[in-house]
Design a protein around this motif. Sequence first.
Motif, mmCIF file in Angstrom:
data_model
loop_
_atom_site.group_PDB
_atom_site.id
_atom_site.type_symbol
_atom_site.label_atom_id
_atom_site.label_comp_id
_atom_site.label_asym_id
_atom_site.label_seq_id
_atom_site.Cartn_x
_atom_site.Cartn_y
_atom_site.Cartn_z
ATOM 1 N N ILE A 1 144.787 -42.010 -91.368
ATOM 2 C CA ILE A 1 145.562 -42.849 -92.278
ATOM 3 C C ILE A 1 146.736 -43.487 -91.540
ATOM 4 C CG2 ILE A 1 146.956 -42.847 -94.389
ATOM 5 C CD1 ILE A 1 145.389 -40.189 -95.096
ATOM 6 N N ASP A 2 146.841 -44.811 -91.650
ATOM 7 C CA ASP A 2 148.012 -45.533 -91.152
ATOM 8 C C ASP A 2 148.734 -46.087 -92.369
ATOM 9 O OD1 ASP A 2 149.895 -47.324 -90.117
ATOM 10 O OD2 ASP A 2 148.623 -47.827 -88.399
ATOM 11 N N ALA A 3 149.791 -45.398 -92.812
ATOM 12 C CA ALA A 3 150.506 -45.788 -94.037
ATOM 13 C C ALA A 3 151.205 -47.131 -93.872
ATOM 14 C CB ALA A 3 151.513 -44.703 -94.415
ATOM 15 N N GLU A 4 151.661 -47.425 -92.653
ATOM 16 C CA GLU A 4 152.355 -48.694 -92.412
ATOM 17 C C GLU A 4 151.398 -49.881 -92.563
ATOM 18 O OE1 GLU A 4 154.207 -50.346 -88.434
ATOM 19 O OE2 GLU A 4 155.466 -48.749 -89.284
ATOM 20 N N ALA A 5 150.207 -49.780 -91.983
ATOM 21 C CA ALA A 5 149.213 -50.848 -92.076
ATOM 22 C C ALA A 5 148.366 -50.747 -93.345
ATOM 23 C CB ALA A 5 148.291 -50.814 -90.856
ATOM 24 N N LYS B 1 148.347 -40.686 -89.156
ATOM 25 C CA LYS B 1 148.223 -39.240 -89.356
ATOM 26 C C LYS B 1 146.756 -38.968 -89.664
ATOM 27 C CE LYS B 1 149.269 -38.963 -94.335
ATOM 28 N NZ LYS B 1 150.183 -38.384 -95.331
ATOM 29 N N VAL B 2 146.291 -37.803 -89.222
ATOM 30 C CA VAL B 2 144.899 -37.436 -89.466
ATOM 31 C C VAL B 2 144.894 -36.133 -90.257
ATOM 32 C CG1 VAL B 2 142.663 -36.910 -88.443
ATOM 33 C CG2 VAL B 2 144.196 -38.539 -87.311
ATOM 34 N N ILE B 3 144.187 -36.143 -91.382
ATOM 35 C CA ILE B 3 144.043 -34.956 -92.228
ATOM 36 C C ILE B 3 142.610 -34.465 -92.081
ATOM 37 C CG2 ILE B 3 144.019 -34.072 -94.596
ATOM 38 C CD1 ILE B 3 146.116 -36.264 -95.262
ATOM 39 N N TYR B 4 142.471 -33.199 -91.692
ATOM 40 C CA TYR B 4 141.163 -32.562 -91.580
ATOM 41 C C TYR B 4 141.009 -31.627 -92.772
ATOM 42 C CZ TYR B 4 141.309 -34.222 -86.774
ATOM 43 O OH TYR B 4 141.377 -35.005 -85.650
ATOM 44 N N ASP B 5 140.094 -31.955 -93.686
ATOM 45 C CA ASP B 5 139.880 -31.159 -94.893
ATOM 46 C C ASP B 5 138.493 -30.520 -94.808
ATOM 47 O OD1 ASP B 5 139.370 -30.147 -97.461
ATOM 48 O OD2 ASP B 5 140.538 -31.735 -98.420
ATOM 49 N N TYR B 6 138.467 -29.237 -94.445
ATOM 50 C CA TYR B 6 137.185 -28.556 -94.221
ATOM 51 C C TYR B 6 136.451 -28.249 -95.519
ATOM 52 C CZ TYR B 6 137.689 -28.222 -89.225
ATOM 53 O OH TYR B 6 137.781 -28.532 -87.892
ATOM 54 N N ARG B 7 137.158 -28.113 -96.622
ATOM 55 C CA ARG B 7 136.458 -27.883 -97.900
ATOM 56 C C ARG B 7 135.706 -29.134 -98.327
ATOM 57 N NH1 ARG B 7 140.690 -24.204 -101.416
ATOM 58 N NH2 ARG B 7 140.321 -22.294 -100.240
ATOM 59 N N VAL C 1 152.134 -34.206 -98.178
ATOM 60 C CA VAL C 1 151.615 -34.821 -96.951
ATOM 61 C C VAL C 1 150.094 -34.810 -96.941
ATOM 62 C CG1 VAL C 1 153.659 -34.296 -95.572
ATOM 63 C CG2 VAL C 1 151.733 -32.695 -95.584
ATOM 64 N N PHE C 2 149.487 -33.944 -97.740
ATOM 65 C CA PHE C 2 148.029 -33.875 -97.811
ATOM 66 C C PHE C 2 147.441 -34.802 -98.884
ATOM 67 C CE2 PHE C 2 148.882 -29.751 -95.773
ATOM 68 C CZ PHE C 2 148.029 -29.868 -94.694
ATOM 69 N N ASP C 3 148.284 -35.526 -99.616
ATOM 70 C CA ASP C 3 147.774 -36.452 -100.625
ATOM 71 C C ASP C 3 147.029 -37.598 -99.936
ATOM 72 O OD1 ASP C 3 148.981 -34.870 -102.521
ATOM 73 O OD2 ASP C 3 150.606 -36.296 -102.966
ATOM 74 N N ILE C 4 145.842 -37.873 -100.388
ATOM 75 C CA ILE C 4 145.046 -38.971 -99.834
ATOM 76 C C ILE C 4 145.392 -40.239 -100.594
ATOM 77 C CG2 ILE C 4 142.710 -39.802 -99.335
ATOM 78 C CD1 ILE C 4 143.514 -37.177 -97.880
ATOM 79 N N ARG D 1 142.702 -26.717 -94.327
ATOM 80 C CA ARG D 1 142.993 -28.096 -93.930
ATOM 81 C C ARG D 1 144.221 -28.116 -93.036
ATOM 82 N NH1 ARG D 1 145.347 -30.304 -99.747
ATOM 83 N NH2 ARG D 1 147.028 -28.763 -99.868
ATOM 84 N N TYR D 2 144.351 -29.181 -92.268
ATOM 85 C CA TYR D 2 145.563 -29.393 -91.488
ATOM 86 C C TYR D 2 145.742 -30.869 -91.217
ATOM 87 C CZ TYR D 2 142.174 -28.988 -87.667
ATOM 88 O OH TYR D 2 141.078 -29.112 -86.862
ATOM 89 N N LEU D 3 146.981 -31.219 -90.876
ATOM 90 C CA LEU D 3 147.370 -32.591 -90.621
ATOM 91 C C LEU D 3 148.017 -32.650 -89.243
ATOM 92 C CD1 LEU D 3 149.258 -35.025 -92.861
ATOM 93 C CD2 LEU D 3 150.358 -34.278 -90.772
ATOM 94 N N ILE D 4 147.674 -33.680 -88.475
ATOM 95 C CA ILE D 4 148.284 -33.911 -87.170
ATOM 96 C C ILE D 4 148.774 -35.354 -87.145
ATOM 97 C CG2 ILE D 4 147.898 -34.040 -84.680
ATOM 98 C CD1 ILE D 4 145.744 -31.910 -85.029
#
Length: 198
Positions: free
Chosen positions: A85-89, A72-78, A191-194, A55-58
């Motif tokens: 995700i927009d944490a502010e909104a 932020k975008v989390i790509y979880d291949y598993r 940072v990977f917590d959904i 996985r990775y986050l950008i």
Amino acid sequence: MILQVTLLLAGLAVASGSICCPPDQFNAYQYVNFVNSTTTIEALYYMVYDGVNQRYLITGDRSNGQVVGTTKVIYDYRQRTAYSIDAEARTCTTFPIQGNFKDQQNVCVPSEAVPIGPFFYGYNQDRLNAQTYTYNTTSPDGGHQRVTIVVSDAGCIPLVIARTTTGGAGGNSFYQVGYNDFYPGIKDITVFDIPSYC
């Protein structure tokens, strides 16, 4: 643009047949520059890469010096799922991931790479010793690519990756990624917590 960076760095675990590979977990800023006959794109991203868990986050896209959103975008291949995700909104969009997580395909220095000499950043005792390599490969659209990669002597940390693509459906193009503030390991795994609103 995030997708373009993703395609360049889709995966980082130890690959066989390589001169060296960077750590399989890291945090880094990436400066991306893409130019072809119709487009010029410049952006700065912060990336957290977790090759161990595929996985990775950008996040933090800055185009032409301007911040472009708080997403932020989390790509979880598993899980075969990406989360925008927009944490502010407090909004979240999910979408399926196409393709497979690729081990170091674009960041390891492959065994066929030719060294083109040492490279140094800084001066005197504060200099960073690096090596420069070049090799040929094929782009996803079948065009010829000439790749030049600069990595640190210690740890094979990528500093600059430049690709010049000639031919193929998209014509000639130049793609470069530079790395800054590279940190081996993951500083904050949360940072990977959904979030629950996903």
